[in-house]
Design an enzyme around this catalytic site. Sequence first.
Site, PDB file in Angstrom:
ATOM      1  N   GLU A 187      -1.875  -8.994   3.383  1.00 51.97           N
ATOM      2  CA  GLU A 187      -1.769  -9.617   4.714  1.00 51.97           C
ATOM      3  C   GLU A 187      -3.121  -9.950   5.325  1.00 51.97           C
ATOM      4  O   GLU A 187      -3.241 -10.873   6.128  1.00 51.97           O
ATOM      5  CB  GLU A 187      -0.956  -8.710   5.665  1.00 51.97           C
ATOM      6  CG  GLU A 187      -1.616  -7.410   6.110  1.00 51.97           C
ATOM      7  CD  GLU A 187      -1.388  -6.235   5.159  1.00 51.97           C
ATOM      8  OE1 GLU A 187      -1.141  -6.483   3.952  1.00 51.97           O
ATOM      9  OE2 GLU A 187      -1.469  -5.075   5.609  1.00 51.97           O
ATOM     10  N   HIS A 218      -3.781  -4.766   0.466  1.00 53.21           N
ATOM     11  CA  HIS A 218      -3.201  -5.358   1.688  1.00 53.21           C
ATOM     12  C   HIS A 218      -3.324  -6.879   1.658  1.00 53.21           C
ATOM     13  O   HIS A 218      -4.291  -7.426   2.189  1.00 53.21           O
ATOM     14  CB  HIS A 218      -3.921  -4.823   2.923  1.00 53.21           C
ATOM     15  CG  HIS A 218      -3.637  -3.391   3.209  1.00 53.21           C
ATOM     16  ND1 HIS A 218      -2.599  -2.994   4.029  1.00 53.21           N
ATOM     17  CD2 HIS A 218      -4.224  -2.255   2.763  1.00 53.21           C
ATOM     18  CE1 HIS A 218      -2.574  -1.674   4.084  1.00 53.21           C
ATOM     19  NE2 HIS A 218      -3.541  -1.192   3.323  1.00 53.21           N
ATOM     20  N   CYS A 243       0.835  -1.203   0.000  1.00 48.76           N
ATOM     21  CA  CYS A 243       0.000   0.000   0.000  1.00 48.76           C
ATOM     22  C   CYS A 243       0.870   1.254   0.000  1.00 48.76           C
ATOM     23  O   CYS A 243       1.425   1.602  -1.033  1.00 48.76           O
ATOM     24  CB  CYS A 243      -0.987  -0.047   1.155  1.00 48.76           C
ATOM     25  SG  CYS A 243      -2.453   0.931   0.809  1.00 48.76           S
TER      26      CYS A 243
END
Length: 545
Positions: A516, A514, A380
Amino acid sequence: MTKFIFITGGVVSSLGKGIATSSIAALLQAQGYKLRIKKLDPYLNIDPGTMSPFQHGEVFVTDDGAETDLDLGHYERFTGISAKKSDSITSGKIYSKLLLKERRGDYLGGTVQVIPHVTNLIKEFILDESKLVDFVLCEIGGTVGDIEGLPYFEAIRQLGYELGKENTIYIHLTLVPYLKHASELKTKPTQHSVKELRSIGIQPDIILCRSEKKIPEHERKKIGLFCNIKEENVIQSQDLDSIYKMPLAYHHEGIDRQILKIVNLPYNDNADLSIWKDIDKNNKLIEGKVNIAVVGKYHSFKDSYKSLIEAFKHAEMYHKCKVELIWIAAENINDNNVSEKLNNVDGIVVPGGFGKRGIEEKISAIKFARINKIPFFGICLGMQLATIEFARNVLNISDANSTEFDLKCTNIFDLMQNQIKDNNLENKSSKAKIGGTLRLGNYKCTLEKNTKIQNIYKSLQIEERHRHRYEFNVNFISEFINSDLEFSGMSSDGKYIETMELKSHPWFIGVQYHPEYKSRPFSPHPLFISFIDSAKNKLNSSLTS
Ligand code: GLN
């Protein structure tokens, strides 16, 4: 009939209520039950989206674009069930709904009160769509005794009364501290916490006792006796070195059996817990280590990077190679000391973030990774800065920047006109414009054939979760053509750049989303797997050279 499990906490915060809730959910899933987990946060913010990561930790984003508490991330990682907007509520949301109803005249001249109006809305939230599952687990944020929490405790008390004992379970997590000088575990805080709970009409069915030491039999008996709980329902929750060991630990303590006994549902002695046992086994096989530098600005509060840390844990378990995260405060880096600070690391990550502080320093770290061919992963903000670094130092656009940090720059990242138009913000102040323009949640992205990232995903179409507002300004795309930087992914509506990579670098990838958020212990995210793979290669080549 759906069963409801209410999980509350006492004594102090941060005891791991979210992990306890997730672990119980995982065990009930293994027993073959369908479930849903809801988080109720008593604070008055509408959601944690506007809270500083220092105060509240990471903002977890769901597929459907809700900004939620980080515990929802744990729920997803332990159960594999994607959380939804409707899985979390705050007092802010409840009160805004309530006041809207009041203005609309829904209360027909009545006095609007915390009991029953606020509590009814809380109950409505808990019961919503509950018929679709066998269990609804509700975690109440904060600790018993907090003033803001009272309506929630009252609402779950009422539900216990209305739905009946066999359909509701109260689980209370407390702390049993160990006093070194006395060499003793102390049960008094637990007794007080349960007393507090009982004073508002809730008798817990199960107590989870968090402690650093094993709780001896006689202390358990004592807690049971003083808290009016059967000894087998006083369950210890000892500190462990990995949160993923928690489900098995709770299982060995018999929590799944006890829960099912309380609600009169069958318990399967042969439930399949192999995934959790494998985690335990694999953890023991971990050898070797890669050092990954995380260059960010919220380091003093690691909860700000919860999903990132977990995604690296998942990659660690996958590779059976320790991933040591080296936290580097961006402020401490500059072009002169960067090689000393980042010497001996096998990979560099610049994670997400907001605001101007530390930006130039992160750019120094990115330049170092680019020039020295150190595996680099920009997430990001990290992707934006990697693009800016390249524009400045390779394409010689010396004032390339994002308007988030400099309104007068060559704006290669900017708020896009269609973002402003779509949100009707044309005539609003710049502050108001910022308020309405976060791109949140799952969006489709199309990857370019034969790029590094496409090889990693092994797919041309992906979907990832977003939480950002500035976009690459496509007016500058021609500047990058024929350069080493390739924009390898584009939002499937063709509006936004999603990923970038450097062609001549072993592993230099930036993503506007993102990844994750979607990594799970049983399906680690491919980008994290690949990044660690490349860090391992770097380590091996430096050992042999
Ligand atoms: N601050 C950047 C933006 O809003 C990046 C956000 C992030 O890293 N989550 O676009």
